[in-house]
Scaffold this motif. Structure first.
Motif, PDB file in Angstrom:
ATOM      1  N   UNK A   1       8.402   0.359  16.515  1.00 12.54           N
ATOM      2  CA  UNK A   1       9.210  -0.772  16.977  1.00 12.54           C
ATOM      3  C   UNK A   1       9.244  -1.916  15.965  1.00 12.54           C
ATOM      4  N   UNK A   2       8.416  -1.863  14.951  1.00 16.28           N
ATOM      5  CA  UNK A   2       8.481  -2.872  13.892  1.00 16.28           C
ATOM      6  C   UNK A   2       9.601  -2.510  12.920  1.00 16.28           C
ATOM      7  N   UNK A   3       9.582  -1.268  12.441  1.00 18.76           N
ATOM      8  CA  UNK A   3      10.614  -0.819  11.505  1.00 18.76           C
ATOM      9  C   UNK A   3      11.875  -0.350  12.228  1.00 18.76           C
TER      10      UNK A   3
ATOM     11  N   UNK B   1       0.826  -1.205   0.000  1.00 15.55           N
ATOM     12  CA  UNK B   1       0.000   0.000   0.000  1.00 15.55           C
ATOM     13  C   UNK B   1       0.863   1.259   0.000  1.00 15.55           C
ATOM     14  N   UNK B   2       0.312   2.346  -0.504  1.00 13.96           N
ATOM     15  CA  UNK B   2       1.034   3.619  -0.554  1.00 13.96           C
ATOM     16  C   UNK B   2       0.970   4.288   0.811  1.00 13.96           C
ATOM     17  N   UNK B   3       1.856   3.833   1.698  1.00 15.86           N
ATOM     18  CA  UNK B   3       1.888   4.328   3.075  1.00 15.86           C
ATOM     19  C   UNK B   3       3.315   4.738   3.404  1.00 15.86           C
ATOM     20  N   UNK B   4       3.464   5.866   4.075  1.00 13.63           N
ATOM     21  CA  UNK B   4       4.787   6.346   4.464  1.00 13.63           C
ATOM     22  C   UNK B   4       5.460   5.347   5.391  1.00 13.63           C
ATOM     23  N   UNK B   5       6.775   5.207   5.233  1.00 15.02           N
ATOM     24  CA  UNK B   5       7.505   4.263   6.074  1.00 15.02           C
ATOM     25  C   UNK B   5       8.951   4.665   6.223  1.00 15.02           C
ATOM     26  N   UNK B   6       9.697   3.878   6.967  1.00 14.88           N
ATOM     27  CA  UNK B   6      11.094   4.180   7.273  1.00 14.88           C
ATOM     28  C   UNK B   6      11.947   4.168   6.012  1.00 14.88           C
ATOM     29  N   UNK B   7      12.917   5.049   5.983  1.00 15.48           N
ATOM     30  CA  UNK B   7      13.885   5.135   4.889  1.00 15.48           C
ATOM     31  C   UNK B   7      14.738   3.871   4.825  1.00 15.48           C
ATOM     32  N   UNK B   8      15.055   3.319   5.983  1.00  8.84           N
ATOM     33  CA  UNK B   8      15.900   2.126   6.062  1.00  8.84           C
ATOM     34  C   UNK B   8      15.405   1.236   7.200  1.00  8.84           C
ATOM     35  N   UNK B   9      14.261   0.559   7.020  1.00  7.26           N
ATOM     36  CA  UNK B   9      13.719  -0.291   8.082  1.00  7.26           C
ATOM     37  C   UNK B   9      14.697  -1.393   8.469  1.00  7.26           C
ATOM     38  N   UNK B  10      14.803  -1.655   9.740  1.00  8.01           N
ATOM     39  CA  UNK B  10      15.837  -2.536  10.277  1.00  8.01           C
ATOM     40  C   UNK B  10      15.837  -3.924   9.644  1.00  8.01           C
ATOM     41  N   UNK B  11      14.723  -4.642   9.713  1.00  7.28           N
ATOM     42  CA  UNK B  11      14.696  -6.030   9.231  1.00  7.28           C
ATOM     43  C   UNK B  11      14.998  -6.117   7.744  1.00  7.28           C
ATOM     44  N   UNK B  12      14.460  -5.179   6.984  1.00  5.82           N
ATOM     45  CA  UNK B  12      14.698  -5.177   5.541  1.00  5.82           C
ATOM     46  C   UNK B  12      16.167  -4.899   5.249  1.00  5.82           C
ATOM     47  N   UNK B  13      16.751  -3.973   6.002  1.00  3.86           N
ATOM     48  CA  UNK B  13      18.156  -3.626   5.818  1.00  3.86           C
ATOM     49  C   UNK B  13      19.063  -4.816   6.085  1.00  3.86           C
ATOM     50  N   UNK B  14      18.874  -5.458   7.220  1.00  3.97           N
ATOM     51  CA  UNK B  14      19.717  -6.598   7.582  1.00  3.97           C
ATOM     52  C   UNK B  14      19.513  -7.753   6.610  1.00  3.97           C
ATOM     53  N   UNK B  15      18.272  -7.958   6.189  1.00  2.00           N
ATOM     54  CA  UNK B  15      17.989  -9.017   5.224  1.00  2.00           C
ATOM     55  C   UNK B  15      18.722  -8.781   3.907  1.00  2.00           C
TER      56      UNK B  15
END
Length: 361
Positions: free
Chosen positions: A290-292, A199-213
């Motif tokens: 705390x998710x991102x 969805x078109x929702x604002x989010x973190x520039x560098x979310x933790x889990x995605x970054x580490x993955x």
């Protein structure tokens, strides 16, 4: 395997390249840096004289993304830090072997004339697997590395990649070969919302889990973790909310980018120094997801629109930096060194020092 004969490159580099008069008070400072430190702290320099306030106790490489400053070169060398060129060229222009050789020779000559220590290849162009541009890019990395290492002893050739090797923004490069052929990859673990597939929702520039993955993906395709430097953002994104829920879900306008319906391109990049001036007077103050594992805040503009700003600060950066040792990465860096406030205000000085400290795991 990666290109044509090196005859063209040797032709351009065959003649001795001229070195100008050393601009440093100590001529020894015009010699290339040859030592390599165990932990890389990679800084992109883009403007002004902020470099005088960098954490030179730890900086190992400064990449020049601004007009050449001989004073900065002398200073970096006095601190044992490399000073490297930016390298960017339309890939269609270097499919031809001779054109590629000419481009490489020009960069080597420029680096020599400016007493520099290598080059950072910042291509970031869409490339499909198996195309002429795909093979030319790999050849460019191979031939650039060979030329710089031969012509400037101890020089460094690096290549910037997106946060994941999975064709982010249609950058379908030969990542394993490129990593092998250059000194290391600078992984740009930011702008991770450049393609929003949900969805078109604002989010973190560098979310933790995605970054580490993303780093785990690089390692899983066979890239040595010591060939990876973690890049973190010293900026955030300001999004105008079409509507916002009670639990701070900010719906944003659709803006397609390279196949995705939504993108952070609908937002505005905001320097950390600006964020620090704005957050305390915002509607919410600093909030934490705390998710991102990233901070954000909401504010209202003069027209009454609600905005949501996502960014990284010492807490979010430290969490990611802690994984450098766990993953065995080569080091860390940021885009960019000039996005902090280097003024003399005591509170600002603490904020700036905390951002530099957060880089060290």
């Amino acid at each position: 395997m990666y290109g044509c004969t090196l005859r063209g490159l040797l032709l351009f580099l065959g003649a001795s390249l001229c070195w100008g008069d050393c601009p440093c008070s100590d001529p020894a400072l015009c010699q290339p840096i040859q030592d390599t430190r165990d932990f890389e702290v990679y800084v992109f320099y883009v403007r002004g004289k902020n470099w005088k306030n960098y954490d030179w106790d730890h900086v190992t490489t400064v990449a020049l993304f601004a007009p050449y400053d001989p004073e900065l070169m002398c200073f970096a060398h006095s601190k044992g830090a490399r000073f490297v060129l930016k390298g960017d060229v339309p890939l269609k222009d270097i499919v031809d072997c001779n054109a590629r050789a000419a481009w490489i020779a020009e960069k080597v000559e420029l680096a020599k004339a400016q007493y520099m220590d290598g080059i950072n290849l910042d291509i970031e162009q869409p490339v499909l697997d198996g195309t002429a541009e795909y093979h030319a890019l790999t050849a460019l990395v191979k031939e650039t590395t060979e030329a710089f290492h031969r012509e400037i002893p101890g020089s460094q050739v690096t290549f910037d990649v997106a946060w994941s090797p999975n064709c982010i923004d249609v950058r379908c490069y030969n990542y394993t070969a490129i990593a092998e052929l250059c000194d290391f990859l600078f992984v740009m673990s930011y702008d991770e919302q450049s393609q929003i597939w949900t969805e078109c929702i604002a989010g973190a520039n560098a979310p933790f889990n995605q970054t580490i993955n993303g780093y785990e993906q690089f390692v899983n395709i066979g890239i040595d973790s010591k060939k990876l430097v973690m890049g973190v953002p010293w900026y955030g994104y300001d999004y105008t909310c079409l509507n916002i829920t009670e639990d701070n879900e900010c719906r944003i306008e659709k803006k397609p980018f390279r196949g995705a319906e939504c993108s952070d391109a609908v937002g505005t990049q905001v320097p950390y120094r600006t964020i620090m001036k704005q957050v305390n007077d915002s509607l919410t103050g600093r909030l934490w997801d705390d998710v991102q594992k990233a901070p954000f805040y909401n504010y209202k503009d003069t027209k009454g629109n609600i905005h949501q700003v996502w960014y990284d600060d010492p807490q979010s950066i430290s969490l990611k930096a802690a994984y450098i040792k766990k993953l065995g990465l080569r080091g860390i860096g940021m885009w960019n060194g000039d996005l902090l406030d280097y003024s003399d205000d005591p509170i600002v000085r603490q904020q700036t020092a905390a951002m530099w400290k957060a880089l060290l795991p």
